[in-house]
Design a protein around this motif. Structure first.
Motif, PDB file in Angstrom:
ATOM      1  N   MET A  21       0.648  -1.120  -0.010  1.00  0.00           N
ATOM      2  CA  MET A  21       0.066  -0.140   0.076  1.00  0.00           C
ATOM      3  C   MET A  21       0.895   1.428   0.232  1.00  0.00           C
ATOM      4  O   MET A  21       0.451   2.158  -0.774  1.00  0.00           O
ATOM      5  CB  MET A  21      -0.860   0.030   1.219  1.00  0.00           C
ATOM      6  CG  MET A  21      -2.047  -0.951   0.959  1.00  0.00           C
ATOM      7  SD  MET A  21      -3.428  -0.596   2.432  1.00  0.00           S
ATOM      8  CE  MET A  21      -4.421  -2.092   1.958  1.00  0.00           C
ATOM      9  N   CYS A  22       1.964   1.079   0.786  1.00  0.00           N
ATOM     10  CA  CYS A  22       2.841   2.510   0.846  1.00  0.00           C
ATOM     11  C   CYS A  22       3.687   2.568  -0.506  1.00  0.00           C
ATOM     12  O   CYS A  22       3.864   3.543  -0.936  1.00  0.00           O
ATOM     13  CB  CYS A  22       3.989   2.120   1.854  1.00  0.00           C
ATOM     14  SG  CYS A  22       2.991   2.404   3.673  1.00  0.00           S
ATOM     15  N   TYR A  25       0.235   2.131  -3.808  1.00  0.00           N
ATOM     16  CA  TYR A  25      -1.146   2.664  -3.832  1.00  0.00           C
ATOM     17  C   TYR A  25      -1.449   3.999  -3.147  1.00  0.00           C
ATOM     18  O   TYR A  25      -2.234   5.024  -3.468  1.00  0.00           O
ATOM     19  CB  TYR A  25      -2.228   1.716  -2.778  1.00  0.00           C
ATOM     20  CG  TYR A  25      -2.195   0.319  -3.289  1.00  0.00           C
ATOM     21  CD1 TYR A  25      -1.950   0.217  -4.738  1.00  0.00           C
ATOM     22  CD2 TYR A  25      -3.131  -0.433  -2.497  1.00  0.00           C
ATOM     23  CE1 TYR A  25      -2.310  -1.313  -5.210  1.00  0.00           C
ATOM     24  CE2 TYR A  25      -3.330  -1.767  -2.965  1.00  0.00           C
ATOM     25  CZ  TYR A  25      -2.832  -2.203  -4.283  1.00  0.00           C
ATOM     26  OH  TYR A  25      -3.144  -3.336  -4.726  1.00  0.00           O
ATOM     27  N   VAL A  26      -0.470   4.518  -2.252  1.00  0.00           N
ATOM     28  CA  VAL A  26      -0.484   5.711  -1.603  1.00  0.00           C
ATOM     29  C   VAL A  26      -0.772   7.148  -2.399  1.00  0.00           C
ATOM     30  O   VAL A  26      -1.454   7.925  -2.036  1.00  0.00           O
ATOM     31  CB  VAL A  26       0.470   6.045  -0.353  1.00  0.00           C
ATOM     32  CG1 VAL A  26       1.753   6.022  -0.876  1.00  0.00           C
ATOM     33  CG2 VAL A  26       0.099   6.934   0.550  1.00  0.00           C
ATOM     34  N   THR A  33      -6.443   3.080  -9.652  1.00  0.00           N
ATOM     35  CA  THR A  33      -6.751   4.421  -8.394  1.00  0.00           C
ATOM     36  C   THR A  33      -8.324   4.496  -8.253  1.00  0.00           C
ATOM     37  O   THR A  33      -9.143   4.500  -9.277  1.00  0.00           O
ATOM     38  CB  THR A  33      -6.062   5.497  -8.945  1.00  0.00           C
ATOM     39  OG1 THR A  33      -4.813   5.721  -8.947  1.00  0.00           O
ATOM     40  CG2 THR A  33      -6.648   6.746  -7.756  1.00  0.00           C
ATOM     41  N   ALA A 290       1.219  10.720   0.811  1.00  0.00           N
ATOM     42  CA  ALA A 290      -0.096  10.791   0.289  1.00  0.00           C
ATOM     43  C   ALA A 290      -0.712  12.023   0.043  1.00  0.00           C
ATOM     44  O   ALA A 290      -1.660  12.114  -1.299  1.00  0.00           O
ATOM     45  CB  ALA A 290      -1.003  10.102   1.516  1.00  0.00           C
ATOM     46  N   HIS A 310      -9.839   8.156  -3.441  1.00  0.00           N
ATOM     47  CA  HIS A 310      -8.595   7.342  -3.075  1.00  0.00           C
ATOM     48  C   HIS A 310      -7.717   8.251  -2.218  1.00  0.00           C
ATOM     49  O   HIS A 310      -7.173   7.732  -1.268  1.00  0.00           O
ATOM     50  CB  HIS A 310      -8.209   6.822  -4.537  1.00  0.00           C
ATOM     51  CG  HIS A 310      -7.155   6.112  -4.445  1.00  0.00           C
ATOM     52  ND1 HIS A 310      -6.975   4.785  -4.845  1.00  0.00           N
ATOM     53  CD2 HIS A 310      -5.514   6.547  -3.915  1.00  0.00           C
ATOM     54  CE1 HIS A 310      -5.620   4.262  -4.378  1.00  0.00           C
ATOM     55  NE2 HIS A 310      -4.918   5.155  -4.116  1.00  0.00           N
ATOM     56  N   ASN A 311      -7.524   9.428  -2.908  1.00  0.00           N
ATOM     57  CA  ASN A 311      -6.500  10.294  -2.051  1.00  0.00           C
ATOM     58  C   ASN A 311      -6.816  10.503  -0.779  1.00  0.00           C
ATOM     59  O   ASN A 311      -6.091  10.619   0.087  1.00  0.00           O
ATOM     60  CB  ASN A 311      -6.183  11.579  -3.020  1.00  0.00           C
ATOM     61  CG  ASN A 311      -5.826  11.498  -4.383  1.00  0.00           C
ATOM     62  OD1 ASN A 311      -5.933  12.092  -5.455  1.00  0.00           O
ATOM     63  ND2 ASN A 311      -4.781  10.622  -4.560  1.00  0.00           N
ATOM     64  N   PHE A 314      -6.551   7.551   1.728  1.00  0.00           N
ATOM     65  CA  PHE A 314      -5.283   7.188   1.700  1.00  0.00           C
ATOM     66  C   PHE A 314      -4.488   8.098   2.678  1.00  0.00           C
ATOM     67  O   PHE A 314      -3.520   7.948   3.611  1.00  0.00           O
ATOM     68  CB  PHE A 314      -4.113   7.138   0.593  1.00  0.00           C
ATOM     69  CG  PHE A 314      -4.475   5.525   0.222  1.00  0.00           C
ATOM     70  CD1 PHE A 314      -3.635   4.434   0.867  1.00  0.00           C
ATOM     71  CD2 PHE A 314      -5.399   5.277  -0.658  1.00  0.00           C
ATOM     72  CE1 PHE A 314      -3.936   3.146   0.167  1.00  0.00           C
ATOM     73  CE2 PHE A 314      -5.664   3.859  -1.052  1.00  0.00           C
ATOM     74  CZ  PHE A 314      -4.856   2.675  -0.619  1.00  0.00           C
ATOM     75  N   GLY A 317      -5.610   7.576   6.135  1.00  0.00           N
ATOM     76  CA  GLY A 317      -5.080   6.222   6.540  1.00  0.00           C
ATOM     77  C   GLY A 317      -3.877   6.615   7.100  1.00  0.00           C
ATOM     78  O   GLY A 317      -3.536   6.102   8.115  1.00  0.00           O
TER      79      GLY A 317
END
Length: 332
Positions: A21-22, A25-26, A33, A290, A310-311, A314, A317
């Motif tokens: 994820m880091c 995805y972040v 995305t 992020a 999405h942005n 994350f 998160g």
């Protein structure tokens, strides 16, 4: 046996998922995305590719008593391996038909080496810090009492290694099959040489730490509060991620890394420095990554609502992880 403790398997599983994820995805840079189903399915490849090496690095470091400079040397080694040998993006002049690739590599392109200094620094530092270093620090801080002990026994280590090799072989095969630019034998050999040297640096750091442990501890100053460390990580992360793809950007990026490393090494000598401080630094860096995602243009068609959802998810998160890890209490 202690290694049968289910909490150890739980934190190991957490690192297996957090690392990809880091890493991928972040920032929300890909056409996946904002698509939860595709993101979840992609973990079948990304967890072995990023989570398994993060586990292996972490387990090797804790068994050998390796300090964080040694851990980061190992993460940089895997960064060189990933970008130079596995996906070979370091040596590509047109990777994945990314429209801005040419303007990103040309200002710092070194013809004899067949690589751009800017992308090389971005890829290696990106993997060393965000793909592996940040998730290791955050996962350890989620369970401070287990932060200095091994989590896996031999079967778990073998499984992680096999998973990584399988994922790496898959990515390499797909690269050779679909991409026109392939690293030369000399470039692969050079990358593997750098990997070996970084592993040697990591092992030397472990030996030096054991020797220093036999000497009286030098006096240490006062460590700042974790929130201060987190803000410093956030600022440094933003500076690094917004650097231009020029030689000035490369020099500035190296300066940011050097200053952060020197400050962290100095502060870590304080008896007040703990796993919470390491997690705060990591959380700040992850939050910066992020935040940068809001400015990233995804590869492919992604609806604006999906992208920004999405942005936001994350970014929230990353901040939540920072709060959770810096408030955990336990042995340092």
């Amino acid at each position: 046996m202690k290694t049968r403790d289910p909490r150890r398997l739980a934190v190991a599983a957490g690192l297996l998922v957090l690392a990809p994820m880091c890493a991928e995805y972040v920032t929300g840079y890909d056409d996946s995305t904002g698509d939860p189903l595709v993101l979840a399915a992609s973990l079948l490849i990304f967890s072995p590719l990023y989570g398994a090496p993060a586990l292996l690095i972490r387990e090797a470091a804790r068994r050998l008593g390796m300090p964080w400079p040694g851990i980061l040397a190992l993460t940089a080694a895997f960064g060189v391996l990933q970008a130079g040998v596995i996906d070979q993006s370091m040596f590509s002049e047109g990777y994945r038909d990314i429209p801005y690739w040419e303007e990103m590599i040309r200002p710092t392109y070194v013809e004899p080496l067949g690589l751009a200094a800017y992308t090389t620094l971005s890829f290696v530092a990106g993997h060393a810090i965000w793909s592996f270093g940040v998730p290791i620090a955050l996962t350890e801080a989620l369970s401070p009492r287990l932060s200095r002990t091994p989590w896996l026994r031999t079967p778990g280590l073998v499984t992680a290694a096999v998973l990584y090799l399988a994922a790496a072989a898959f990515v390499l095969r797909e690269h050779l099959r679909t991409e026109p630019d392939h690293a030369t034998a000399g470039q692969v050999a050079g990358s593997l040489t750098v990997v070996a040297l970084l592993v040697l640096v990591a092992l030397i750091s472990a030996v030096r730490r054991r020797r220093r442990a036999e000497l009286p501890a030098p006096p240490g100053g006062t460590a700042p509060r974790p929130i201060v460390v987190a803000v410093a990580g956030l600022v440094a992360g933003l500076l690094f991620n917004f650097l231009p793809s020029t030689w000035a950007g490369v020099v500035a990026g190296l300066a940011v890394i050097a200053l952060c490393a020197a400050a962290a090494v100095r502060l870590a000598r304080s008896p007040e420095w703990s796993v919470r401080h390491a997690a705060a630094l990591a959380a700040g860096a992850l939050t910066a990554r992020a935040a940068v995602g809001f400015f990233a243009v995804p590869l492919g068609e992604v609806a604006p609502v999906a992208k920004y959802a999405h942005n936001v998810a994350f970014l929230a998160g990353a901040m939540l992880l920072g709060v959770l890890t810096t408030r955990r209490r336990g042995t340092a």
